[in-house]
Design a protein around this motif. Sequence first.
Motif, PDB file in Angstrom:
ATOM      1  N   LYS A   1       0.834  -1.206   0.000  1.00 19.80           N
ATOM      2  CA  LYS A   1       0.000   0.000   0.000  1.00 19.80           C
ATOM      3  C   LYS A   1       0.869   1.258   0.000  1.00 19.80           C
ATOM      4  N   ARG A   2       1.928   1.247   0.792  1.00 15.04           N
ATOM      5  CA  ARG A   2       2.834   2.397   0.871  1.00 15.04           C
ATOM      6  C   ARG A   2       3.495   2.641  -0.486  1.00 15.04           C
TER       7      ARG A   2
ATOM      8  N   ALA B   1       3.881   5.704  -5.541  1.00 16.63           N
ATOM      9  CA  ALA B   1       3.867   5.723  -7.003  1.00 16.63           C
ATOM     10  C   ALA B   1       2.783   6.656  -7.515  1.00 16.63           C
ATOM     11  N   ALA B   2       1.606   6.636  -6.880  1.00 20.99           N
ATOM     12  CA  ALA B   2       0.509   7.520  -7.275  1.00 20.99           C
ATOM     13  C   ALA B   2       0.886   8.983  -7.065  1.00 20.99           C
ATOM     14  N   ALA B   3       1.559   9.269  -5.960  1.00 17.98           N
ATOM     15  CA  ALA B   3       1.984  10.637  -5.675  1.00 17.98           C
ATOM     16  C   ALA B   3       3.024  11.102  -6.695  1.00 17.98           C
ATOM     17  N   ALA B   4       3.913  10.206  -7.072  1.00 14.51           N
ATOM     18  CA  ALA B   4       4.952  10.552  -8.058  1.00 14.51           C
ATOM     19  C   ALA B   4       4.328  10.805  -9.427  1.00 14.51           C
ATOM     20  N   ASN B   5       3.308  10.027  -9.779  1.00 11.66           N
ATOM     21  CA  ASN B   5       2.649  10.202 -11.080  1.00 11.66           C
ATOM     22  C   ASN B   5       1.792  11.458 -11.110  1.00 11.66           C
TER      23      ASN B   5
END
Length: 111
Positions: free
Chosen positions: A99-100, A105-109
Amino acid sequence: MASETPMEDAIRAKLTEALKPSHLEIFNDSHKHAHHQPMIGSTSRETHFRLVITSDAFKSKMQPARHRLIYQLLKDEMAQEGGIHALQLRTMTPEEEEKRAAAAAAAANAS
């Protein structure tokens, strides 16, 4: 030949044997604390550690119970003269680590 990092080696061996981690990182932060008052006169270069551990052994355990488990495993290293003075822990189950990583990854994208 003697190890340059006997405390780190002991930490790695004990945690690997007992917890069978899927991920284990050990950071020796002792150099950042060598000037602190309690460390003056200490000849040990292995007193402050930061650990990141992912293990199935943490399932159904809250953070305090996970930390107590690690402290129990490392009690001898913490009690000995010149041993572990400070231990910073990040403990996760494989699902929590996943989850982390997905959130990172979502934050980076997004940026």
